[in-house]
Design a protein around this motif. Structure first.
Motif: not given
Length: 357
Positions: A38-48
């Protein structure tokens, strides 16, 4: 493994314990497994940034990761938009240990998030949860999970104790899958000389735990000859102070070190010297075992049921010792069966493949 990524798009949100290297590890291994399909989208908006970089390390693996920068709202918009274009869209809940009760505020927030999930499901988004464990779920926490499971295409948990707990609560479980850390066994670790005894403990569950752990470590250290270096390793930031305290306490010995692990690879380097690892943290034990140390779970029989269950499942129940039992002699040390670990990695591959077929 055949690359079948063209029609699949997966979404994840990095919302976990950012101070915990073990959490970084299991999320990295999940990403690596998904990336073949799969192609992946990851929400990193809250992560350091350092945590995101540690997780999103697909070196040597297929696929790339696209970042979601504007949080859950962007996840909802993008997942629905892509689904409407005809691609298969998946939302993966993170592998983690979940326990206890929810506050009224957390329950209200969780209910609103579940409503958002239901909205996404209306537009064809598939929900998947691989490698969770649950313990001591309260009434509100159980209700939230029950609501979410109505939307979940596949719900596989990582230990037999969780299976029993969900059966007691009459909540759905589709089966067992190994802990995501067993994805490590897709590759061999680097070889290192092993001359040390390692310790890594949490003591954030009360003063009694702190006292019991310190007394236990006293007993083990008393039986270690001076020729064995002692490594006090912290891979979770709230463990730093206690592990530093232990290193200082035994500082009169010839070779004692406090080691602060900040990343996955750095943690492996630190455990690589150990012939044995004593810990009440699951991924300290499993990462140490991967690097060739004998893992010794030092447990509270009530608080550490997840560890007890997983080590029973992998055939190392004999290594488990109770933190309240002061050892008269060092426990017998058995090493992890690497053949079983290769099989566990294969089962992870099969579970992820099943999601996309």
């Amino acid at each position: 493994m055949v690359n079948e990524r063209l029609d699949n798009v997966s979404f994840l949100r990095l919302k976990t314990q950012f101070e915990n290297v073990g959490d970084a590890l299991i999320n990295r291994e999940l990403l690596r497994k998904i990336s073949s399909y799969s192609e992946i989208y990851i929400d990193t908006s809250k992560a350091p940034i350092h945590f995101s970089e540690d997780v999103i390390n697909l070196s040597g693996y297929n696929g790339t990761v696209k970042h979601i920068k504007y949080g859950f709202v962007e996840v909802i918009y993008r997942s629905i938009s892509i689904s409407l274009k005809g691609q298969r869209v998946y939302y993966f809940f993170l592998p983690s240990g979940i326990g206890g009760e929810k506050s009224r505020l957390s329950f209200a927030t969780g209910t609103m998030i579940n409503c958002a999930y239901r909205f996404m499901a209306l537009f064809g988004v598939n929900f998947v949860h691989l490698g969770a464990s649950y313990s001591g779920l309260g009434r509100r926490a159980s209700a939230l999970l029950k609501s979410r499971l109505r939307l979940t295409k596949m719900h596989l948990v990582r230990d037999s104790g969780t299976v029993l707990h969900l059966e007691e609560l009459r909540l759905r479980c589709d089966g067992l899958v190994p802990d995501m850390s067993f994805g490590l066994y897709a590759k061999e670790p680097k070889s290192m000389d092993k001359d040390a005894i390692a310790f890594s403990f949490r003591v954030d569950r009360g003063e009694q735990e702190r006292n019991s752990v310190e007394n236990f470590v006293d007993g083990i250290v008393a039986q270690c000859s001076d020729e064995h270096p002692l490594l006090f390793i912290s891979q979770v930031r709230r463990d730093d102070a206690f592990m530093r305290h232990l290193a200082k306490k035994y500082g009169h010995r010839p070779d004692v070190q406090f080691l602060k692990a900040m990343s996955i690879e750095e943690t492996f380097d630190k455990y690589g010297r150990a012939s044995a690892i004593y810990s009440n943290r699951l991924h300290s034990l499993l990462m140490g075992a991967y690097m060739g140390a004998a893992p010794v779970p030092v447990v509270d029989n009530h608080k550490d049921r997840k560890i007890i269950s997983i080590f029973g499942d992998i055939g190392l129940a004999e290594n488990i010792v109770n933190v309240g039992d002061l050892p008269e002699k060092k426990p017998r040390l058995a090493y992890i069966n690497r053949r079983l670990c290769f099989d566990a990695n294969a089962k992870l591959d099969q579970a992820v493949q099943a999601v996309f077929h």
